[in-house]
Design an enzyme around this catalytic site. Sequence first.
Site, short mmCIF file in Angstrom:
data_model
loop_
_atom_site.label_atom_id
_atom_site.label_comp_id
_atom_site.label_asym_id
_atom_site.label_seq_id
_atom_site.Cartn_x
_atom_site.Cartn_y
_atom_site.Cartn_z
NE ARG A 40 0.43 4.64 -8.22
CZ ARG A 40 -0.59 5.28 -8.80
NH1 ARG A 40 -1.51 5.90 -8.11
NH2 ARG A 40 -0.67 5.31 -10.13
CG HIS A 78 -4.24 2.77 -6.59
ND1 HIS A 78 -3.92 3.51 -5.49
CD2 HIS A 78 -5.28 1.97 -6.23
CE1 HIS A 78 -4.75 3.19 -4.50
NE2 HIS A 78 -5.58 2.26 -4.93
CE1 TYR A 128 -2.80 7.76 -12.62
CE2 TYR A 128 -4.41 6.15 -13.39
CZ TYR A 128 -3.41 6.51 -12.51
OH TYR A 128 -3.00 5.65 -11.54
#
Length: 377
Positions: A281, A285, A294
Amino acid sequence: MVAPVMTSTGAGPELYFDGDDESRARGLYQLLREDGALVAEVPWLDRALARRLYDGMLTIRVTDTRMMALQRQGRIGFYGGAEGQEAAVVGSAAASLPDDWVIPALREWGVGHFRGMTLDSFIAQIFGNAADPSKGRQMPCHPCDRASNYVVMSSCVSTQIPHAVGVAMGMKILGHDDRCAFGYMGDGGTSEGDFHVAINFAGVTRAPVVLICQNNQWAISTPGMGQTAADTIALKALGYGVPPMRVDGNDVLAVFDATSRAAARARSGGGPTFMELLTYRVSAHSSSDDPTRYRDESVTEVWKTRKDPLRRMRTLLEQHGWLAPGESDELAATIEARVREAITRQEQIGPPPKASLFEDVFESPTWLLDEQARETR
Ligand SMILES: Cc1ncc(C[n+]2csc(CCOP(=O)(O)OP(=O)(O)O)c2C)c(N)n1
Ligand SMILES: [Mg+2]
Protein backbone atom coordinates in the site's frame (compact mmCIF):
# COMPACT_ATOMS: atom_id res chain seq x y z
CA MET A 1 5.61 -13.93 8.73
CA VAL A 2 5.39 -11.56 5.82
CA ALA A 3 8.48 -9.38 5.59
CA PRO A 4 8.05 -5.74 4.55
CA VAL A 5 10.12 -6.13 1.38
CA MET A 6 9.90 -9.49 -0.33
CA THR A 7 12.06 -10.62 -3.20
CA SER A 8 10.45 -13.01 -5.64
CA THR A 9 11.54 -16.51 -6.49
CA GLY A 10 11.10 -15.61 -10.15
CA ALA A 11 9.47 -18.95 -10.85
CA GLY A 12 7.91 -19.29 -14.30
CA PRO A 13 4.76 -21.36 -14.95
CA GLU A 14 6.35 -24.84 -14.96
CA LEU A 15 8.47 -24.29 -11.87
CA TYR A 16 5.58 -22.79 -9.95
CA PHE A 17 2.55 -24.83 -11.05
CA ASP A 18 4.29 -28.20 -11.09
CA GLY A 19 4.80 -27.97 -7.34
CA ASP A 20 2.32 -29.03 -4.66
CA ASP A 21 -0.17 -26.81 -2.85
CA GLU A 22 2.23 -26.06 -0.01
CA SER A 23 5.01 -24.99 -2.35
CA ARG A 24 2.53 -22.78 -4.20
CA ALA A 25 1.48 -21.22 -0.88
CA ARG A 26 5.12 -20.50 0.06
CA GLY A 27 6.45 -19.56 -3.37
CA LEU A 28 5.73 -16.50 -5.45
CA TYR A 29 4.55 -16.77 -9.04
CA GLN A 30 6.08 -14.21 -11.34
CA LEU A 31 6.18 -13.68 -15.11
CA LEU A 32 7.41 -10.10 -15.38
CA ARG A 33 10.53 -9.15 -13.46
CA GLU A 34 11.05 -5.80 -11.79
CA ASP A 35 13.34 -4.75 -14.65
CA GLY A 36 10.55 -5.37 -17.20
CA ALA A 37 12.04 -8.61 -18.56
CA LEU A 38 9.91 -11.74 -18.90
CA VAL A 39 10.80 -14.67 -16.63
CA ALA A 40 9.42 -17.15 -19.16
CA GLU A 41 7.78 -17.14 -22.56
CA VAL A 42 4.22 -15.82 -22.40
CA PRO A 43 2.59 -17.17 -25.57
CA TRP A 44 -0.84 -15.65 -24.88
CA LEU A 45 0.50 -12.09 -24.61
CA ASP A 46 -0.08 -9.74 -27.52
CA ARG A 47 -0.05 -5.98 -28.01
CA ALA A 48 -3.81 -5.55 -27.55
CA LEU A 49 -3.91 -7.35 -24.20
CA ALA A 50 -0.73 -5.70 -22.94
CA ARG A 51 -2.04 -2.25 -23.82
CA ARG A 52 -5.43 -3.00 -22.23
CA LEU A 53 -3.79 -4.03 -18.99
CA TYR A 54 -1.52 -0.98 -18.97
CA ASP A 55 -4.37 1.38 -19.80
CA GLY A 56 -6.44 -0.10 -16.96
CA MET A 57 -3.61 0.43 -14.48
CA LEU A 58 -2.89 3.96 -15.69
CA THR A 59 -6.58 4.88 -15.42
CA ILE A 60 -6.59 3.89 -11.75
CA ARG A 61 -3.35 5.77 -11.03
CA VAL A 62 -4.53 8.98 -12.70
CA THR A 63 -8.07 8.85 -11.27
CA ASP A 64 -6.92 8.10 -7.72
CA THR A 65 -4.51 11.03 -7.85
CA ARG A 66 -7.30 13.40 -8.99
CA MET A 67 -9.72 12.09 -6.39
CA MET A 68 -7.27 12.50 -3.54
CA ALA A 69 -6.67 16.09 -4.70
CA LEU A 70 -10.44 16.66 -4.72
CA GLN A 71 -10.65 15.39 -1.15
CA ARG A 72 -7.86 17.76 -0.08
CA GLN A 73 -9.75 20.63 -1.72
CA GLY A 74 -12.81 19.74 0.37
CA ARG A 75 -14.92 18.82 -2.66
CA ILE A 76 -15.46 15.17 -1.63
CA GLY A 77 -15.57 13.74 1.87
CA PHE A 78 -13.32 10.69 1.74
CA TYR A 79 -11.11 8.68 -0.56
CA GLY A 80 -9.06 5.48 -0.39
CA GLY A 81 -6.91 4.74 -3.41
CA ALA A 82 -5.03 1.77 -4.80
CA GLU A 83 -1.66 3.35 -5.57
CA GLY A 84 0.94 0.63 -6.04
CA GLN A 85 -1.76 -2.07 -6.24
CA GLU A 86 -2.97 -1.43 -9.78
CA ALA A 87 -1.55 -4.69 -11.18
CA ALA A 88 -3.41 -6.78 -8.61
CA VAL A 89 -6.65 -4.95 -9.43
CA VAL A 90 -6.41 -4.98 -13.22
CA GLY A 91 -4.74 -8.38 -13.64
CA SER A 92 -7.52 -10.07 -11.67
CA ALA A 93 -10.29 -8.02 -13.34
CA ALA A 94 -9.04 -9.04 -16.77
CA ALA A 95 -9.51 -12.70 -15.83
CA SER A 96 -13.23 -12.19 -15.14
CA LEU A 97 -15.99 -12.73 -17.71
CA PRO A 98 -19.11 -10.56 -18.07
CA ASP A 99 -21.44 -13.07 -16.33
CA ASP A 100 -19.16 -13.47 -13.31
CA TRP A 101 -19.91 -11.59 -10.08
CA VAL A 102 -17.48 -9.41 -8.18
CA ILE A 103 -17.75 -8.76 -4.47
CA PRO A 104 -15.06 -6.17 -3.77
CA ALA A 105 -13.29 -4.75 -0.73
CA LEU A 106 -11.96 -1.17 -0.48
CA ARG A 107 -9.42 -1.00 -3.30
CA GLU A 108 -11.14 -2.59 -6.28
CA TRP A 109 -13.12 0.19 -8.00
CA GLY A 110 -10.75 -0.42 -10.93
CA VAL A 111 -12.22 -3.93 -11.27
CA GLY A 112 -15.68 -2.39 -11.65
CA HIS A 113 -14.38 0.13 -14.18
CA PHE A 114 -12.52 -2.54 -16.13
CA ARG A 115 -15.80 -4.50 -16.35
CA GLY A 116 -17.79 -1.50 -17.59
CA MET A 117 -18.67 0.86 -14.73
CA THR A 118 -18.23 4.29 -16.30
CA LEU A 119 -16.05 7.00 -14.80
CA ASP A 120 -19.16 9.18 -14.61
CA SER A 121 -20.99 6.58 -12.53
CA PHE A 122 -17.98 6.05 -10.25
CA ILE A 123 -17.58 9.78 -9.69
CA ALA A 124 -21.34 10.31 -9.19
CA GLN A 125 -21.09 7.73 -6.41
CA ILE A 126 -18.19 9.62 -4.83
CA PHE A 127 -20.19 12.84 -4.80
CA GLY A 128 -23.31 10.94 -3.71
CA ASN A 129 -25.36 13.03 -6.14
CA ALA A 130 -28.72 12.43 -7.84
CA ALA A 131 -27.03 10.30 -10.51
CA ASP A 132 -25.60 7.95 -7.86
CA PRO A 133 -27.35 4.56 -8.15
CA SER A 134 -27.01 4.18 -4.35
CA LYS A 135 -28.81 7.54 -3.90
CA GLY A 136 -26.06 9.01 -1.75
CA ARG A 137 -26.34 6.35 0.94
CA GLN A 138 -22.88 4.87 0.64
CA MET A 139 -19.47 6.22 1.59
CA PRO A 140 -17.29 7.40 -1.29
CA CYS A 141 -15.17 4.54 -2.72
CA HIS A 142 -17.96 2.04 -2.18
CA PRO A 143 -19.32 2.00 -5.73
CA CYS A 144 -21.52 -0.53 -7.47
CA ASP A 145 -22.46 -1.32 -11.04
CA ARG A 146 -25.48 -3.50 -11.66
CA ALA A 147 -24.76 -4.03 -15.36
CA SER A 148 -21.37 -5.56 -14.67
CA ASN A 149 -22.36 -7.60 -11.59
CA TYR A 150 -20.11 -5.43 -9.44
CA VAL A 151 -21.64 -5.52 -5.97
CA VAL A 152 -21.53 -2.54 -3.63
CA MET A 153 -18.88 -2.92 -0.95
CA SER A 154 -19.69 -3.47 2.68
CA SER A 155 -17.43 -1.32 4.87
CA CYS A 156 -17.10 -4.00 7.51
CA VAL A 157 -13.77 -5.71 6.89
CA SER A 158 -14.08 -9.29 5.65
CA THR A 159 -17.87 -9.40 5.34
CA GLN A 160 -17.34 -9.49 1.57
CA ILE A 161 -15.95 -13.02 1.79
CA PRO A 162 -19.09 -14.83 3.03
CA HIS A 163 -21.03 -12.74 0.49
CA ALA A 164 -18.76 -13.96 -2.33
CA VAL A 165 -18.90 -17.58 -1.22
CA GLY A 166 -22.69 -17.33 -0.85
CA VAL A 167 -23.03 -15.94 -4.37
CA ALA A 168 -20.85 -18.78 -5.67
CA MET A 169 -22.90 -21.38 -3.77
CA GLY A 170 -25.99 -19.85 -5.35
CA MET A 171 -24.46 -20.16 -8.81
CA LYS A 172 -23.80 -23.82 -8.16
CA ILE A 173 -27.35 -24.47 -6.94
CA LEU A 174 -28.78 -22.66 -9.99
CA GLY A 175 -26.54 -24.68 -12.31
CA HIS A 176 -24.71 -21.63 -13.66
CA ASP A 177 -21.68 -23.78 -14.34
CA ASP A 178 -19.89 -21.38 -16.61
CA ARG A 179 -19.71 -18.56 -14.04
CA CYS A 180 -17.77 -17.81 -10.92
CA ALA A 181 -17.63 -15.23 -8.15
CA PHE A 182 -14.61 -13.12 -7.28
CA GLY A 183 -14.35 -12.20 -3.59
CA TYR A 184 -11.75 -9.63 -2.59
CA MET A 185 -10.18 -8.88 0.76
CA GLY A 186 -7.10 -7.32 2.30
CA ASP A 187 -4.43 -8.99 4.42
CA GLY A 188 -6.19 -7.64 7.52
CA GLY A 189 -9.40 -9.27 6.34
CA THR A 190 -7.87 -12.72 6.76
CA SER A 191 -7.66 -12.21 10.55
CA GLU A 192 -11.43 -11.81 10.85
CA GLY A 193 -13.83 -14.62 11.73
CA ASP A 194 -15.77 -14.09 8.52
CA PHE A 195 -12.74 -15.13 6.48
CA HIS A 196 -12.44 -18.47 8.26
CA VAL A 197 -16.16 -19.22 8.14
CA ALA A 198 -16.39 -18.32 4.46
CA ILE A 199 -13.31 -20.18 3.24
CA ASN A 200 -14.43 -23.24 5.19
CA PHE A 201 -17.80 -23.16 3.41
CA ALA A 202 -16.07 -22.58 0.08
CA GLY A 203 -13.97 -25.70 0.61
CA VAL A 204 -16.80 -27.91 1.86
CA THR A 205 -19.28 -26.91 -0.85
CA ARG A 206 -16.64 -26.62 -3.60
CA ALA A 207 -18.15 -23.28 -4.46
CA PRO A 208 -17.04 -21.71 -7.77
CA VAL A 209 -15.28 -18.78 -6.12
CA VAL A 210 -11.90 -17.11 -6.51
CA LEU A 211 -10.91 -15.57 -3.19
CA ILE A 212 -8.42 -12.80 -3.83
CA CYS A 213 -6.39 -11.31 -1.01
CA GLN A 214 -4.52 -8.13 -1.88
CA ASN A 215 -1.73 -8.44 0.66
CA ASN A 216 -0.58 -4.82 0.71
CA GLN A 217 1.28 -5.55 3.96
CA TRP A 218 -0.66 -3.01 6.02
CA ALA A 219 -4.09 -2.92 7.64
CA ILE A 220 -4.20 0.80 8.43
CA SER A 221 -1.28 0.92 10.92
CA THR A 222 -0.97 -2.83 11.58
CA PRO A 223 1.92 -4.31 9.58
CA GLY A 224 1.88 -7.80 8.06
CA MET A 225 4.36 -8.89 10.74
CA GLY A 226 1.75 -8.13 13.41
CA GLN A 227 -1.17 -9.58 11.49
CA THR A 228 -0.40 -13.30 11.51
CA ALA A 229 2.13 -15.85 12.73
CA ALA A 230 1.72 -17.82 9.50
CA ASP A 231 4.70 -17.70 7.12
CA THR A 232 2.44 -16.55 4.30
CA ILE A 233 -1.25 -15.70 4.09
CA ALA A 234 -1.76 -18.26 1.31
CA LEU A 235 -0.83 -21.04 3.78
CA LYS A 236 -4.06 -20.36 5.69
CA ALA A 237 -6.09 -21.81 2.80
CA LEU A 238 -4.41 -25.23 3.12
CA GLY A 239 -6.16 -25.96 6.40
CA TYR A 240 -9.52 -25.53 4.68
CA GLY A 241 -8.69 -27.75 1.73
CA VAL A 242 -8.74 -24.79 -0.64
CA PRO A 243 -5.90 -24.73 -3.19
CA PRO A 244 -3.73 -21.65 -2.70
CA MET A 245 -1.68 -19.54 -5.08
CA ARG A 246 0.79 -16.86 -4.06
CA VAL A 247 1.55 -14.35 -6.75
CA ASP A 248 3.68 -11.25 -7.25
CA GLY A 249 0.83 -8.76 -7.02
CA ASN A 250 2.84 -6.06 -8.80
CA ASP A 251 3.22 -8.25 -11.88
CA VAL A 252 0.06 -7.75 -13.91
CA LEU A 253 0.84 -10.69 -16.21
CA ALA A 254 1.31 -13.19 -13.38
CA VAL A 255 -1.83 -11.94 -11.65
CA PHE A 256 -3.82 -12.27 -14.88
CA ASP A 257 -2.47 -15.74 -15.61
CA ALA A 258 -2.93 -17.10 -12.09
CA THR A 259 -6.43 -15.61 -11.71
CA SER A 260 -7.41 -17.03 -15.12
CA ARG A 261 -6.29 -20.47 -13.96
CA ALA A 262 -8.27 -20.09 -10.71
CA ALA A 263 -11.38 -18.91 -12.60
CA ALA A 264 -11.06 -21.79 -15.09
CA ARG A 265 -10.96 -24.23 -12.16
CA ALA A 266 -14.10 -22.67 -10.67
CA ARG A 267 -15.96 -22.66 -14.01
CA SER A 268 -15.14 -26.30 -14.69
CA GLY A 269 -16.48 -27.57 -11.36
CA GLY A 270 -13.08 -27.72 -9.66
CA GLY A 271 -14.13 -25.51 -6.76
CA PRO A 272 -12.51 -22.57 -5.01
CA THR A 273 -9.01 -21.11 -5.08
CA PHE A 274 -7.42 -18.74 -2.59
CA MET A 275 -5.00 -16.21 -4.04
CA GLU A 276 -2.53 -14.07 -2.11
CA LEU A 277 -1.36 -11.19 -4.28
CA LEU A 278 1.75 -9.73 -2.67
CA THR A 279 1.85 -5.97 -3.13
CA TYR A 280 2.28 -2.83 -1.06
CA ARG A 281 0.00 0.00 0.00
CA VAL A 282 2.09 2.87 -1.32
CA SER A 283 -0.51 5.47 -0.41
CA ALA A 284 -2.05 6.26 2.94
CA HIS A 285 -4.81 3.89 4.07
CA SER A 286 -7.28 6.62 3.10
CA SER A 287 -7.61 10.38 3.06
CA SER A 288 -8.05 10.18 6.86
CA ASP A 289 -4.65 8.57 7.47
CA ASP A 290 -1.03 9.70 7.76
CA PRO A 291 1.32 6.70 7.38
CA THR A 292 4.46 8.72 8.19
CA ARG A 293 3.37 8.42 11.84
CA TYR A 294 3.72 4.65 11.98
CA ARG A 295 5.91 3.27 9.19
CA ASP A 296 9.30 3.66 7.58
CA GLU A 297 8.62 5.51 4.35
CA SER A 298 12.01 4.55 2.91
CA VAL A 299 10.47 1.08 2.42
CA THR A 300 7.47 2.68 0.71
CA GLU A 301 9.88 4.48 -1.61
CA VAL A 302 11.27 1.13 -2.85
CA TRP A 303 7.77 -0.07 -3.73
CA LYS A 304 6.96 3.27 -5.29
CA THR A 305 9.97 3.25 -7.59
CA ARG A 306 11.79 -0.03 -8.26
CA LYS A 307 8.76 -2.20 -7.62
CA ASP A 308 6.14 0.03 -9.25
CA PRO A 309 3.75 -2.15 -11.28
CA LEU A 310 3.21 0.48 -13.99
CA ARG A 311 6.91 1.12 -14.51
CA ARG A 312 7.51 -2.61 -14.96
CA MET A 313 4.78 -3.02 -17.56
CA ARG A 314 5.77 0.22 -19.32
CA THR A 315 9.31 -1.12 -19.76
CA LEU A 316 7.98 -4.33 -21.29
CA LEU A 317 5.67 -2.42 -23.63
CA GLU A 318 8.43 -0.09 -24.76
CA GLN A 319 10.88 -2.94 -25.28
CA HIS A 320 8.35 -4.74 -27.50
CA GLY A 321 7.64 -1.55 -29.46
CA TRP A 322 4.04 -1.64 -28.20
CA LEU A 323 4.34 1.80 -26.59
CA ALA A 324 6.43 4.63 -27.99
CA PRO A 325 8.72 6.56 -25.63
CA GLY A 326 6.66 9.39 -24.12
CA GLU A 327 3.38 7.82 -25.22
CA SER A 328 2.54 6.87 -21.65
CA ASP A 329 2.54 10.55 -20.63
CA GLU A 330 0.20 11.33 -23.52
CA LEU A 331 -2.10 8.49 -22.46
CA ALA A 332 -2.08 9.77 -18.87
CA ALA A 333 -2.96 13.28 -20.07
CA THR A 334 -5.88 11.93 -22.14
CA ILE A 335 -7.18 9.92 -19.17
CA GLU A 336 -6.82 12.92 -16.87
CA ALA A 337 -8.82 15.08 -19.29
CA ARG A 338 -11.57 12.43 -19.31
CA VAL A 339 -11.58 12.30 -15.50
CA ARG A 340 -11.69 16.10 -15.19
CA GLU A 341 -14.61 16.27 -17.65
CA ALA A 342 -16.51 13.62 -15.68
CA ILE A 343 -15.83 15.53 -12.44
CA THR A 344 -17.16 18.73 -13.99
CA ARG A 345 -20.32 16.95 -15.14
CA GLN A 346 -20.94 15.20 -11.84
CA GLU A 347 -20.14 18.11 -9.55
CA GLN A 348 -22.94 20.11 -11.20
CA ILE A 349 -25.56 17.51 -10.33
CA GLY A 350 -27.32 18.21 -7.09
CA PRO A 351 -27.96 15.80 -4.21
CA PRO A 352 -30.61 13.07 -4.47
CA PRO A 353 -34.14 14.35 -3.69
CA LYS A 354 -35.03 14.12 0.00
CA ALA A 355 -38.04 11.91 -0.82
CA SER A 356 -35.61 9.24 -2.10
CA LEU A 357 -34.63 8.63 1.54
CA PHE A 358 -37.78 6.58 1.90
CA GLU A 359 -37.34 4.52 -1.25
CA ASP A 360 -35.92 0.99 -1.31
CA VAL A 361 -36.43 0.40 2.41
CA PHE A 362 -39.43 -1.93 2.18
CA GLU A 363 -41.14 -3.31 -0.91
CA SER A 364 -44.23 -1.35 0.12
CA PRO A 365 -43.72 1.44 2.66
CA THR A 366 -44.96 0.84 6.21
CA TRP A 367 -47.32 3.32 7.96
CA LEU A 368 -44.38 4.52 10.04
CA LEU A 369 -42.29 5.25 6.96
CA ASP A 370 -45.25 7.01 5.33
CA GLU A 371 -45.63 9.16 8.43
CA GLN A 372 -41.91 10.07 8.44
CA ALA A 373 -42.08 10.91 4.73
CA ARG A 374 -45.07 13.20 5.38
CA GLU A 375 -43.23 14.94 8.24
CA THR A 376 -40.15 15.40 6.07
CA ARG A 377 -42.23 16.98 3.31
C1 LIG B 1 -15.05 -5.26 11.12
C2 LIG B 1 -14.24 -4.00 10.94
N1 LIG B 1 -13.24 -3.71 11.82
C3 LIG B 1 -12.51 -2.60 11.65
C4 LIG B 1 -12.76 -1.73 10.62
C5 LIG B 1 -11.90 -0.48 10.42
N2 LIG B 1 -11.02 -0.73 9.26
C6 LIG B 1 -11.33 -0.26 8.04
S1 LIG B 1 -10.22 -0.75 6.88
C7 LIG B 1 -9.30 -1.57 8.05
C8 LIG B 1 -8.02 -2.26 7.66
C9 LIG B 1 -8.21 -3.22 6.56
O1 LIG B 1 -6.97 -3.75 6.21
P1 LIG B 1 -6.85 -4.80 5.05
O2 LIG B 1 -7.89 -5.85 5.19
O3 LIG B 1 -5.46 -5.24 5.00
O4 LIG B 1 -7.25 -3.94 3.75
P2 LIG B 1 -6.50 -2.67 3.13
O5 LIG B 1 -7.13 -1.46 3.73
O6 LIG B 1 -5.07 -2.78 3.43
O7 LIG B 1 -6.78 -2.75 1.66
C10 LIG B 1 -9.87 -1.46 9.31
C11 LIG B 1 -9.29 -2.05 10.52
C12 LIG B 1 -13.83 -2.06 9.75
N3 LIG B 1 -14.13 -1.29 8.70
N4 LIG B 1 -14.53 -3.20 9.91
MG1 LIG C 1 -3.94 -4.49 3.82
